[in-house]
Design an enzyme around this catalytic site. Sequence first.
Site, PDB file in Angstrom:
ATOM      1  N   THR A  13     -11.235   4.116   1.392  1.00 58.32           N
ATOM      2  CA  THR A  13     -10.478   3.157   2.195  1.00 58.32           C
ATOM      3  C   THR A  13      -9.047   3.034   1.660  1.00 58.32           C
ATOM      4  O   THR A  13      -8.789   3.251   0.478  1.00 58.32           O
ATOM      5  CB  THR A  13     -11.149   1.775   2.202  1.00 58.32           C
ATOM      6  OG1 THR A  13     -11.165   1.227   0.872  1.00 58.32           O
ATOM      7  CG2 THR A  13     -12.568   1.875   2.734  1.00 58.32           C
ATOM      8  N   GLY A  14      -8.143   2.719   2.566  1.00 57.23           N
ATOM      9  CA  GLY A  14      -6.744   2.588   2.174  1.00 57.23           C
ATOM     10  C   GLY A  14      -6.193   3.862   1.567  1.00 57.23           C
ATOM     11  O   GLY A  14      -5.513   3.825   0.540  1.00 57.23           O
ATOM     12  N   GLY A  18      -0.512   6.036  -1.790  1.00 56.38           N
ATOM     13  CA  GLY A  18      -0.795   5.462  -3.100  1.00 56.38           C
ATOM     14  C   GLY A  18      -2.004   6.036  -3.800  1.00 56.38           C
ATOM     15  O   GLY A  18      -2.314   7.235  -3.712  1.00 56.38           O
ATOM     16  N   GLY A  20      -5.167   5.548  -3.218  1.00 58.20           N
ATOM     17  CA  GLY A  20      -6.193   6.042  -2.299  1.00 58.20           C
ATOM     18  C   GLY A  20      -5.929   7.450  -1.829  1.00 58.20           C
ATOM     19  O   GLY A  20      -6.853   8.274  -1.728  1.00 58.20           O
ATOM     20  N   TYR A 154      -4.351 -12.635  -6.635  1.00 60.13           N
ATOM     21  CA  TYR A 154      -4.716 -11.215  -6.725  1.00 60.13           C
ATOM     22  C   TYR A 154      -5.721 -11.001  -7.856  1.00 60.13           C
ATOM     23  O   TYR A 154      -6.740 -10.327  -7.676  1.00 60.13           O
ATOM     24  CB  TYR A 154      -3.460 -10.383  -6.952  1.00 60.13           C
ATOM     25  CG  TYR A 154      -3.718  -8.925  -7.240  1.00 60.13           C
ATOM     26  CD1 TYR A 154      -4.107  -8.051  -6.233  1.00 60.13           C
ATOM     27  CD2 TYR A 154      -3.575  -8.409  -8.532  1.00 60.13           C
ATOM     28  CE1 TYR A 154      -4.347  -6.709  -6.489  1.00 60.13           C
ATOM     29  CE2 TYR A 154      -3.801  -7.070  -8.796  1.00 60.13           C
ATOM     30  CZ  TYR A 154      -4.182  -6.226  -7.780  1.00 60.13           C
ATOM     31  OH  TYR A 154      -4.418  -4.891  -8.053  1.00 60.13           O
TER      32      TYR A 154
END
Length: 265
Positions: A13-14, A18, A20, A154
């Site tokens: 996912t994602g 970056g 991922g 976060y």
Amino acid sequence: MNLDLTGRRALVTGSTGGIGYAIAEALAELGATVAVNGRTPARVEEAIGRLSGAMPAGRFEGAPGDVATAEGAEALVSGLGPVDILVNNAGIFEPKPFFEIPDGDWQRLFDVNVMSGVRLSRALTPGMVERGWGRVVFISSESAVNIPLEMIHYGMTKTAQLAVARGLAETVAGSGVTVNSVLPGPTLSEGVETFLRQMAGDRPDADLEALGKAFVAEHRPSSIIGRLASVEEVASLVAYVCSPAASATTGAALRVEGGLLRSII
């Protein structure tokens, strides 16, 4: 060492950029067919084009969908076949002082960073158990342990991922499915580049490597490597954890944070 993932299907996912994206590339290099996920078909198509251009022999398929919502996760799963490897990488972050974080921001980060992995793991892990082999990886963060004052919300989500991963690992004990968390430290991805430039006052001319070292020196002074990690360094650990060679590694929180967590275990 058996790192061969030929015949395995992975969902990252994602993965349109970056960490991922680097994970998708690393898994494909080991032979897996990788489903690339992003929120829009256009982003997914563009990422697959770049991946295929760099790896003509790689096998990629599109898996667009917003995994931060129950509807998006369900639609994504319904369009996939059996998945052997699930890498829960989708995540967002933002620097914001605690007293300025509204309820909506807490919920938004929790939905993206935690609930996406919960929903996809709930949907896809049972099939792995039935087939007797699987890998589930949560991309957490050193911020799960070293809660960052500049974005406490976060850090909370990253800690929650560790709890989910450990509980799921024990749930599927003895099944041939492993579940682990990977804890990157500050890593030079597109999102972190934007973050660093914001911290530096949005200076587009600033040297990125220097900004990274300055951030680590000021905000993560215990780092042993004294710099940002690369996305490829993080992806290498994830690829190993997903491989047959890592069959005895499960329920673990594995660090790739440059040694900044001052703990011997």
